[in-house]
Structures are given as structure tokens and as C-alpha cells.
Scaffold this active site. Structure first.
Site, PDB file in Angstrom:
ATOM      1  N   GLY A 192      45.644  36.454  49.618  1.00 36.36           N
ATOM      2  CA  GLY A 192      44.859  35.145  49.013  1.00 36.36           C
ATOM      3  C   GLY A 192      44.098  34.048  50.384  1.00 36.36           C
ATOM      4  N   ASN A 252      41.536  34.084  51.770  1.00 32.84           N
ATOM      5  CA  ASN A 252      40.151  33.668  50.929  1.00 32.84           C
ATOM      6  C   ASN A 252      40.562  32.883  50.095  1.00 32.84           C
ATOM      7  OD1 ASN A 252      38.026  35.395  52.210  1.00 32.84           O
ATOM      8  ND2 ASN A 252      38.858  36.875  51.300  1.00 32.84           N
ATOM      9  N   MET A 280      41.721  42.576  42.110  1.00 34.35           N
ATOM     10  CA  MET A 280      41.367  43.778  42.165  1.00 34.35           C
ATOM     11  C   MET A 280      41.293  44.210  40.781  1.00 34.35           C
ATOM     12  SD  MET A 280      41.660  44.534  44.733  1.00 34.35           S
ATOM     13  CE  MET A 280      41.985  46.374  45.130  1.00 34.35           C
ATOM     14  N   ARG A 281      40.802  43.761  39.796  1.00 38.80           N
ATOM     15  CA  ARG A 281      40.417  44.461  37.983  1.00 38.80           C
ATOM     16  C   ARG A 281      39.100  44.308  38.095  1.00 38.80           C
ATOM     17  NH1 ARG A 281      43.356  46.123  34.675  1.00 38.80           N
ATOM     18  NH2 ARG A 281      45.741  46.523  35.244  1.00 38.80           N
ATOM     19  N   LEU A 282      38.760  44.457  37.062  1.00 40.97           N
ATOM     20  CA  LEU A 282      37.301  44.534  36.434  1.00 40.97           C
ATOM     21  C   LEU A 282      36.893  43.427  35.488  1.00 40.97           C
ATOM     22  CD1 LEU A 282      35.504  47.367  35.173  1.00 40.97           C
ATOM     23  CD2 LEU A 282      34.541  46.286  37.006  1.00 40.97           C
ATOM     24  N   HIS A 295      32.809  40.829  48.999  1.00 35.50           N
ATOM     25  CA  HIS A 295      33.299  42.284  49.347  1.00 35.50           C
ATOM     26  C   HIS A 295      32.728  42.509  51.020  1.00 35.50           C
ATOM     27  CE1 HIS A 295      34.294  46.480  48.586  1.00 35.50           C
ATOM     28  NE2 HIS A 295      32.844  46.415  49.291  1.00 35.50           N
TER      29      HIS A 295
HETATM   30  C1  GRF Z   1      39.314  40.138  50.969  1.00 38.33           C
HETATM   31  O1  GRF Z   1      38.774  41.503  52.281  1.00 38.33           O
HETATM   32  C2  GRF Z   1      38.027  41.248  50.248  1.00 38.33           C
HETATM   33  O2  GRF Z   1      36.816  41.183  50.502  1.00 38.33           O
HETATM   34  C3  GRF Z   1      38.259  41.915  49.379  1.00 38.33           C
HETATM   35  O3  GRF Z   1      40.164  41.194  49.400  1.00 38.33           O
HETATM   36  C4  GRF Z   1      40.005  41.203  50.439  1.00 38.33           C
HETATM   37  C5  GRF Z   1      40.856  39.496  50.211  1.00 38.33           C
HETATM   38  O4  GRF Z   1      42.269  38.843  51.144  1.00 38.33           O
HETATM   39  N1  GRF Z   1      37.408  42.448  47.723  1.00 38.33           N
HETATM   40  P1  GRF Z   1      42.969  37.891  50.426  1.00 38.33           P
HETATM   41  O5  GRF Z   1      43.940  37.638  49.463  1.00 38.33           O
HETATM   42  O6  GRF Z   1      41.434  36.948  50.694  1.00 38.33           O
HETATM   43  O7  GRF Z   1      43.606  37.439  52.034  1.00 38.33           O
END
Ligand code: GRF
Length: 202
Positions: A14, A16, A92-94, A111
């Protein structure tokens, strides 16, 4: 658009989510995170949300017989908190059709590579293993496939001679934490216009 009411979907650490929470608190995003939803109970992002007094919801796939019913639960949780923008951050899910249809044009993803290169769950490692000299970060609208919707923003990251996979990861995450809040603010300002696959930022 009205002030953003952001629902963040996570599955992991988390960082981000944290960057978005901080940007809202500092006024760099005109909005707030109204709910964090995780597909994993162990996701540290849930703790980050709780610390920020944001509702943190774990939705357990194992408790749902079908993926349809799981996705319905995700939609309900988002709507219960009056979400008007769905932000996937390491989810991690669609996303099911139901969620996409409930928030048309209002679901974004990040991404850690320059799409369409190195889509999938390990973009940073795959680019590193391939030996690329430039990789980066992509923010895009989500659709029914992983890492495929129209691209809103990309930022390149050069791979230096002395980089290791760890230093490259750090550089990419630093770009993510800057780029994602910036794009969300463009959306808040209604500056992001989609024409098919082409996205213009006014
Ligand atoms: C990030 O690198 C994002 O681009 C990818 O998964 C990672 C998530 O990291 N989809 P966080 O959980 O935000 O630390």
C-alpha cells in the site's frame, strides 16, 4: 467533476495508497480516500488506511462461491462509501464487469513498466531480467483485461549501469508515488479526455 471520493483497491504494502492519502491531506489532490478495499487480509495497506482513519475493508474471495459474487461485494463496498473514482494500486485481481459498469470511465490502474511491455504481476523483474535500458511507470484506465486499457500517463526510468534490481525498484516506486497523485488531480480537474484508445490531457 465533484471533489474526488476515491476508493482504493489493494492487495499489498500500500505504498501507492499512502502516497495518495498524503497527497489528499496536503491538498495536492482535490479529494479524499473514502475506502481502502483489499483482496488479502495480510495487506499492510489496510493498516495504513486504519492509521489514516479511512475505512479498511477486506473482502475474502474464499467466502464467495463465485467470482461474480466476490466482485459484487467489491461494488457494494465502493458504493457504500459513495466512491466516484476507483483507483487500483497493487490490486492483484481482475476487476469484474459489474464494477467497471458501475463506474464507467472512472477506474484507473498503475503498472510498474512501460505498457504494453512487461504487463503482468512482475513488471519490474521481467523488465530487469530482459535487460532493458529504459523501463518506467504507466497509469491507465482499467478494462476487463490486466494492464490493457487506454494510457493516461507514462514516465520513463533509465536503467543505470550500476543499478541492481533493488535500486531499480526504488526508482520506479518513487516515480509511481509522484505520478499517480498527479494523474488523479488531472482527473479531479476534468482534464483527462478519452477518445477510444487515445487519452488527451488538457
Ligand atoms: C506497484 O508497483 C504497482 O505499480 C503494482 O503493484 C505495486 C503495488 O505496490 N501494480 P504498493 O502496494 O502500492 O506498495
Amino acid at each position: 467533476m465533484a471533489r474526488l471520493r476515491i476508493g482504493v483497491l489493494i492487495s499489498g504494502s500500500g505504498t501507492n495508497l499512502q502516497a495518495i492519502i498524503d497527497a489528499c491531506a496536503e491538498g495536492r489532490i482535490d479529494g479524499q480516500v473514502v475506502v481502502a478495499i483489499s483482496s488479502l487480509d495480510s495487506a499492510y495497506g489496510l493498516e495504513r488506511a486504519r492509521k489514516a482513519r479511512i475505512p479498511a475493508v477486506f473482502i475474502d474471495r474464499a467466502k464467495h462461491e463465485t467470482i461474480k459474487s466476490y466482485n459484487h461485494a467489491v461494488r457494494v463496498a465502493l458504493e457504500e462509501h459513495d466512491t466516484n473514482l476507483v483507483v487500483m494500486a497493487g490490486y492483484m485481481r481482475l476487476l469484474g464487469k459489474e464494477v467497471l459498469n458501475a463506474f464507467p470511465g472512472k477506474v484507473v490502474n498503475i503498472h510498474p513498466a512501460l505498457l504494453p511491455a512487461f504487463a503482468g504481476a512482475s513488471g519490474i523483474h521481467d523488465a530487469w531480467d530482459y535487460g532493458v535500458k529504459v523501463t518506467g511507470v504507466t497509469v491507465h484506465f482499467a478494462d476487463e483485461e490486466f494492464d490493457r486499457g487506454p494510457i493516461i500517463a507514462q514516465e520513463a526510468v533509465a536503467v543505470a549501469e550500476d543499478d541492481t534490481i533493488e535500486t531499480l525498484e526504488e526508482k520506479i516506486h518513487a516515480v509511481e508515488h509522484r505520478l499517480y497523485p498527479k494523474v488523479l488531480q488531472w482527473i479531479a480537474e476534468e482534464r483527462v479526455v478519452v477518445h477510444g484508445r487515445k487519452v488527451r490531457v488538457l
